[in-house]
Motif scaffolding. Structure first.
Motif, PDB file in Angstrom:
ATOM      1  N   LEU A   9       0.829  -1.205   0.000  1.00 17.65           N
ATOM      2  CA  LEU A   9       0.000   0.000   0.000  1.00 17.65           C
ATOM      3  C   LEU A   9       0.863   1.254   0.000  1.00 17.65           C
ATOM      4  CD1 LEU A   9      -2.850   1.301   0.293  1.00 17.65           C
ATOM      5  CD2 LEU A   9      -2.465   1.213   2.777  1.00 17.65           C
ATOM      6  N   ALA A  10       0.573   2.157  -0.921  1.00 14.20           N
ATOM      7  CA  ALA A  10       1.219   3.476  -0.962  1.00 14.20           C
ATOM      8  C   ALA A  10       0.122   4.525  -0.858  1.00 14.20           C
ATOM      9  CB  ALA A  10       1.991   3.641  -2.264  1.00 14.20           C
ATOM     10  N   LEU A  11       0.307   5.472   0.051  1.00 14.25           N
ATOM     11  CA  LEU A  11      -0.696   6.507   0.294  1.00 14.25           C
ATOM     12  C   LEU A  11      -0.082   7.889   0.269  1.00 14.25           C
ATOM     13  CD1 LEU A  11      -2.647   5.004   3.319  1.00 14.25           C
ATOM     14  CD2 LEU A  11      -3.561   5.386   1.026  1.00 14.25           C
ATOM     15  N   CYS A  12      -0.883   8.863  -0.161  1.00 11.69           N
ATOM     16  CA  CYS A  12      -0.476  10.264  -0.060  1.00 11.69           C
ATOM     17  C   CYS A  12      -1.592  11.025   0.648  1.00 11.69           C
ATOM     18  CB  CYS A  12      -0.191  10.862  -1.439  1.00 11.69           C
ATOM     19  SG  CYS A  12      -1.602  10.942  -2.563  1.00 11.69           S
ATOM     20  N   GLU A  13      -1.261  12.230   1.092  1.00 12.03           N
ATOM     21  CA  GLU A  13      -2.160  13.121   1.811  1.00 12.03           C
ATOM     22  C   GLU A  13      -2.281  12.685   3.274  1.00 12.03           C
ATOM     23  OE1 GLU A  13      -3.607  16.103   0.717  1.00 12.03           O
ATOM     24  OE2 GLU A  13      -2.246  15.756  -0.955  1.00 12.03           O
ATOM     25  N   SER A  14      -1.985  13.612   4.163  1.00 18.38           N
ATOM     26  CA  SER A  14      -1.939  13.294   5.592  1.00 18.38           C
ATOM     27  C   SER A  14      -3.260  12.752   6.129  1.00 18.38           C
ATOM     28  CB  SER A  14      -1.485  14.516   6.397  1.00 18.38           C
ATOM     29  OG  SER A  14      -2.408  15.577   6.269  1.00 18.38           O
ATOM     30  N   ARG A  15      -4.377  13.272   5.661  1.00 17.70           N
ATOM     31  CA  ARG A  15      -5.668  12.788   6.176  1.00 17.70           C
ATOM     32  C   ARG A  15      -5.903  11.333   5.805  1.00 17.70           C
ATOM     33  NH1 ARG A  15     -10.119  17.365   5.279  1.00 17.70           N
ATOM     34  NH2 ARG A  15     -11.457  15.791   6.209  1.00 17.70           N
ATOM     35  N   ALA A  16      -5.556  10.958   4.596  1.00 13.18           N
ATOM     36  CA  ALA A  16      -5.703   9.561   4.175  1.00 13.18           C
ATOM     37  C   ALA A  16      -4.745   8.668   4.960  1.00 13.18           C
ATOM     38  CB  ALA A  16      -5.448   9.433   2.677  1.00 13.18           C
ATOM     39  N   ILE A  17      -3.531   9.126   5.155  1.00 13.20           N
ATOM     40  CA  ILE A  17      -2.544   8.354   5.913  1.00 13.20           C
ATOM     41  C   ILE A  17      -3.024   8.172   7.350  1.00 13.20           C
ATOM     42  CG2 ILE A  17      -0.170   8.354   6.807  1.00 13.20           C
ATOM     43  CD1 ILE A  17       0.563   9.953   4.172  1.00 13.20           C
TER      44      ILE A  17
END
Length: 194
Positions: free
Chosen positions: A58-66
């Motif tokens: 899993l790769a995520l961006c954006e602090s809220r999603a993280i």
């Protein structure tokens, strides 16, 4: 599953948010200090912004999603309450912080000190002075918000508080905002306590 990795510049308030979320949940992670717009960041964020995160495949961006992922994927205290009304209050403050507070306090005021558009690189006094009236309003709003319970949303420490604290840290460092924070007695007590 492999360890969670948070990637971004250590001084970024949004990178801090993801790291504080990990600390609050008791989640072990590795930190990869990286500037925005690097190939490593662009591989995850289409616009090269930080933070980004990896957890296994899993790769995520954006602090809220993280932070949402951290809150739901790992045990530990909830960063967003389960009750709909309480969760909505947290979401409301996250929205206000990201669409109003951050834009003024960090992107306008703090930027005028650290990334000024002045020919000699000195703080942009015109931009700083222009931000001050709206900053006073925002400090008053935040002061009123934490007055009743000592938290931004509800009766416990949540993702809303996690998002505000790095901003207050920086406001406590700059001359005009330090005075405003000191004058907002409930907000200053909130900041000092957390």
């Amino acid at each position: 599953m492999s360890d969670l990795q948070i990637i971004g510049a250590p001084a970024s308030n949004f990178v801090w948010v993801t790291r504080i979320a990990c600390a609050e949940k008791g989640v072990a992670y590795t930190f990869g200090p990286t500037l925005p717009h690097t190939p490593e960041v662009r591989a995850i964020h289409p616009f090269g912004k930080i933070p980004v995160a990896r957890h296994g495949a899993l790769a995520l961006c954006e602090s809220r999603a993280i932070c949402l992922y951290i809150d739901r994927a790992f045990p530990g205290p909830a960063l967003v309450p389960a009750a709909p009304a309480a969760a909505a209050l947290v979401e409301q403050w996250l929205s206000l912080l990201n669409t109003h507070i951050d834009l003024l306090l960090i992107r306008r005021y703090l930027r005028a000190y650290f990334f000024p558009d002045t020919p000699d690189g000195s703080p942009d006094r015109k931009a700083i002075e222009a931000a001050l009236p709206d900053m006073r309003t925002q400090f008053a709003v935040l002061d009123a918000a934490v007055r009743a319970t000592g938290y931004l949303a509800g009766n416990s420490f949540t993702l809303a508080d996690i998002n505000l604290l790095p901003t207050l840290f920086y406001m406590n460092k700059m001359p005009e905002s330090r005075v405003m924070l000191a004058e907002a007695k409930h907000l200053k007590a909130y900041f000092d306590r957390h």
